[in-house]
Design an enzyme around this catalytic site. Structure first.
Site, short mmCIF file in Angstrom:
data_model
loop_
_atom_site.label_atom_id
_atom_site.label_comp_id
_atom_site.label_asym_id
_atom_site.label_seq_id
_atom_site.Cartn_x
_atom_site.Cartn_y
_atom_site.Cartn_z
N HIS A 88 0.78 -1.26 0.05
CA HIS A 88 -0.07 0.04 0.11
C HIS A 88 0.94 1.26 -0.12
O HIS A 88 1.71 1.34 0.53
CB HIS A 88 -1.01 0.14 1.46
CG HIS A 88 -1.81 -0.99 1.37
ND1 HIS A 88 -2.23 -1.59 2.58
CD2 HIS A 88 -2.49 -1.89 0.40
CE1 HIS A 88 -3.09 -2.71 2.48
NE2 HIS A 88 -3.10 -2.76 1.04
N TYR A 129 0.64 1.31 13.95
CA TYR A 129 1.00 2.28 13.18
C TYR A 129 0.72 3.67 13.79
O TYR A 129 -0.32 3.80 14.25
CB TYR A 129 0.26 2.13 11.90
CG TYR A 129 -0.07 0.71 11.35
CD1 TYR A 129 0.76 0.52 9.98
CD2 TYR A 129 -0.97 0.36 11.81
CE1 TYR A 129 0.50 -0.99 9.43
CE2 TYR A 129 -1.25 -1.00 11.21
CZ TYR A 129 -0.78 -1.49 10.23
OH TYR A 129 -1.01 -2.64 9.74
#
Length: 187
Positions: A62, A131
């Site tokens: 991604h 994250y």
């Protein structure tokens, strides 16, 4: 906390120093001052997220259009093979693939600068990945390249057990490169 460079320009590996005793451990997962000393500023819009994956799951590859997306990635539980691809036109490491083992034993985590593709595969029964991303998610800016793209030739260490439909039908590296050369969507 030690900070190491990697084979991709701008990618940093943060190596904390866990303090262990009979209770377990304590470790600092990020220090703004150390990050700033190495050019890491995730800014006031930073968001924290967490994913849980089972053994063999692949999430990725991604990226984001526009100004890209910086992130700090670490594993809170389990282990993953983390993979980065430099998708920044003009970068000295453009097209380079780099892999890192992130786990809950060493506590290493990665600073991923804007303009890279990111993905990982769970190497343990469960893997929790955390994250810190520099700005809110904007679905219209999402990019994806197939995890098994032959030009990238990423070597995944265990058989793939799960992958999203979006990732299964992602585009090719060649198509992304053609887009990058046309309008330079990543910075």
């Amino acid at each position: 906390m030690e900070v190491r460079t990697s084979t991709i320009d701008g990618v940093l590996v943060f190596v904390p120093t866990p303090h262990r005793d009979d209770r377990g451990f304590f470790t600092r997962t990020f220090d703004v001052a150390i990050g700033a000393a190495h050019g890491v500023d995730l800014g006031p819009e930073a968001q924290d997220s967490q994913s849980r994956s089972r053994l063999g799951t692949i999430r990725g590859m991604h990226g984001r259009r526009g100004r890209g997306e910086a992130k700090l990635v670490r594993v809170a539980h389990g282990a993953v093979q983390d993979v980065l691809v430099d998708a920044r036109p003009g970068s000295p490491t453009f097209g380079t693939v780099a892999t890192f083992r992130l786990d809950d034993a060493d506590h290493h985590h990665l600073y991923v600068p804007p303009g890279l593709l990111h993905g990982f595969q769970a190497l343990t029964d469960t893997a929790d990945v955390c994250y810190r991303i520099d700005r809110p998610h904007a679905p219209g800016e999402d990019l994806a390249v197939a995890h098994d793209d032959p030009d990238l030739a990423i070597s995944w260490p265990v058989p793939v057990t799960a992958i999203s439909e979006r990732d299964r039908t992602a585009g090719t590296w060649r198509d992304l490169v053609a887009t990058l050369e046309g309008d330079r969507p990543l910075s």
